[in-house]
Design a protein around this motif. Structure first.
Motif, PDB file in Angstrom:
ATOM      1  N   GLN A  45       0.846  -1.182   0.000  1.00 23.02           N
ATOM      2  CA  GLN A  45       0.000   0.000   0.000  1.00 23.02           C
ATOM      3  C   GLN A  45       0.884   1.234   0.000  1.00 23.02           C
ATOM      4  O   GLN A  45       1.871   1.315   0.718  1.00 23.02           O
TER       5      GLN A  45
ATOM      6  N   SER B 221      -3.985  -6.166   3.320  1.00 20.33           N
ATOM      7  CA  SER B 221      -5.225  -5.445   3.048  1.00 20.33           C
ATOM      8  C   SER B 221      -6.239  -5.505   4.183  1.00 20.33           C
ATOM      9  O   SER B 221      -7.150  -4.685   4.241  1.00 20.33           O
TER      10      SER B 221
ATOM     11  N   MET C 157      -8.636  -0.271  -2.175  1.00 28.82           N
ATOM     12  CA  MET C 157      -7.740   0.488  -3.036  1.00 28.82           C
ATOM     13  C   MET C 157      -6.649   1.078  -2.151  1.00 28.82           C
ATOM     14  O   MET C 157      -6.725   1.001  -0.921  1.00 28.82           O
ATOM     15  N   ASP C 158      -5.621   1.672  -2.784  1.00 27.85           N
ATOM     16  CA  ASP C 158      -4.545   2.270  -2.006  1.00 27.85           C
ATOM     17  C   ASP C 158      -5.045   3.360  -1.062  1.00 27.85           C
ATOM     18  O   ASP C 158      -4.463   3.578  -0.016  1.00 27.85           O
ATOM     19  N   ASP C 159      -6.091   4.057  -1.443  1.00 32.07           N
ATOM     20  CA  ASP C 159      -6.544   5.196  -0.643  1.00 32.07           C
ATOM     21  C   ASP C 159      -7.971   5.034  -0.116  1.00 32.07           C
ATOM     22  O   ASP C 159      -8.563   5.991   0.369  1.00 32.07           O
TER      23      ASP C 159
ATOM     24  N   SER D 146     -10.739   2.295   2.049  1.00 33.26           N
ATOM     25  CA  SER D 146     -11.010   1.050   2.766  1.00 33.26           C
ATOM     26  C   SER D 146     -12.443   1.062   3.264  1.00 33.26           C
ATOM     27  O   SER D 146     -13.050   2.118   3.464  1.00 33.26           O
TER      28      SER D 146
ATOM     29  N   TYR E   8     -11.325   7.199   3.689  1.00 33.06           N
ATOM     30  CA  TYR E   8     -10.605   7.654   2.484  1.00 33.06           C
ATOM     31  C   TYR E   8      -9.458   8.552   2.926  1.00 33.06           C
ATOM     32  O   TYR E   8      -9.646   9.503   3.684  1.00 33.06           O
TER      33      TYR E   8
END
Length: 309
Positions: free
Chosen positions: A42, A228, A279-281, A283, A307
């Protein structure tokens, strides 16, 4: 007391789900600007500020970038009523001073009381504002202290604790200890002054809930099961926030009654949940809280997202 001891034991059992998988994940050491340990897969640090579910601002860490979290909650208050609650929260570090976090949270809620004396309603709850300063940051430990105030914008016709319509003040301190790359232990102590709260009757008139000085403590764990997925568990205690009064009629014909003061209802909760980075940014998160005393919901269902900008 037995319920509290059981809760303290259970809180360290909840996050062990999938613990065996955590050894397979590879982690990198936190850099000088981050406030948490980040999985190597991440990249966006702001999205990885994983927090416990009940009160994220109580964490010993401060956010490393703008951080938005929105929650939808359903709460059942035993014989008091039920509510749906939307609680957006925004936090960010102060410009040019990364150790200082500022945050804001407000509530939109629908309250459905069990008593015929009160009307159901939809409205705005109090707005929480806080400043939190990080006192210590090492490779393993982070501590902070903060001040939170509530703006008196809550609709007192709703009759819900987060819609007091009063100015309340809270001082708190938090600690986060990184046991290893996968586990973090968190703790918090606080004190809050609740102002007297007026609650309107359905057919006119009002009740006054006497605000009390409230002592707070909490503890919990966060376990990074995979890069994750993290799971968490927490125990939170807050002493009685309000003294309320109830009438017990001796003779309704002659309007003779006694008034009973209820001042032994504490807010004690056990909460467990999980957060998954899609996603990376971004959850998603969810959990369930169980109330262990009368001023906490019988159960609390939590769904939301986080976010990081």
């Amino acid at each position: 007391m037995k319920a509290i001891l059981k809760a303290l034991i259970l809180i360290f059992v909840i996050p062990t789900i999938g613990m065996a998988q955590s050894d397979d994940a590879t982690y990198e050491t936190i850099d000088s600007e981050a406030t948490y340990q980040t999985p190597v897969t991440q990249k966006n640090e702001g999205a990885n500020d994983s927090r416990l579910l009940q009160r994220p601002e109580w964490d010993g860490a401060v956010v490393s970038g703008p951080w938005l979290s929105t929650e939808l909650r359903y709460q059942d208050w035993d014989d008091k009523g039920t509510d749906f609650m939307l609680a957006p929260l925004f936090a960010m570090p102060m410009p040019m001073l990364d150790q200082l976090e500022m945050g804001l949270r407000f509530y939109l809620l629908h309250w459905d009381p069990d008593s015929d004396d009160y009307d159901d309603g939809f409205g705005l709850g109090d707005i929480d504002l806080w400043l939190k300063y990080q006192l210590l940051q090492t490779s393993q430990m982070e501590t902070s202290a903060g001040l939170l105030v509530t703006l008196p914008l809550g609709d007192d016709s709703i009759g819900h604790p987060v819609a007091s319509g009063e100015f309340n003040v809270e001082l708190f301190g938090g600690l986060r200890y990184h046991v290893n790359d996968a586990w973090a232990v968190l703790a918090h102590l606080g004190i809050r002054k609740n102002a007297d709260m007026d609650v309107e009757y359905k057919n006119g008139g009002s009740d006054k809930w006497e605000g009390e000085i409230q002592y707070q403590l909490s503890g919990g764990v966060i376990c990074q099961v995979t890069p994750s997925l993290s799971v968490n568990g927490e125990f939170s205690y807050a002493s009685n926030p309000y003294s309320t009064y109830s009438k017990q009629y001796i003779s309704q014909r002659w309007n003779i009654y006694t008034i009973t003061k209820n001042d032994d209802e504490d807010d004690i909760r056990l909460t467990g949940g999980a957060e998954y980075a899609i996603m990376d940014d971004l959850s998603i998160k969810g959990g369930i809280g169980i109330g262990l005393d009368d001023f906490a919901p019988e159960f609390d269902i939590i769904l939301g997202f986080t976010y990081g900008f």
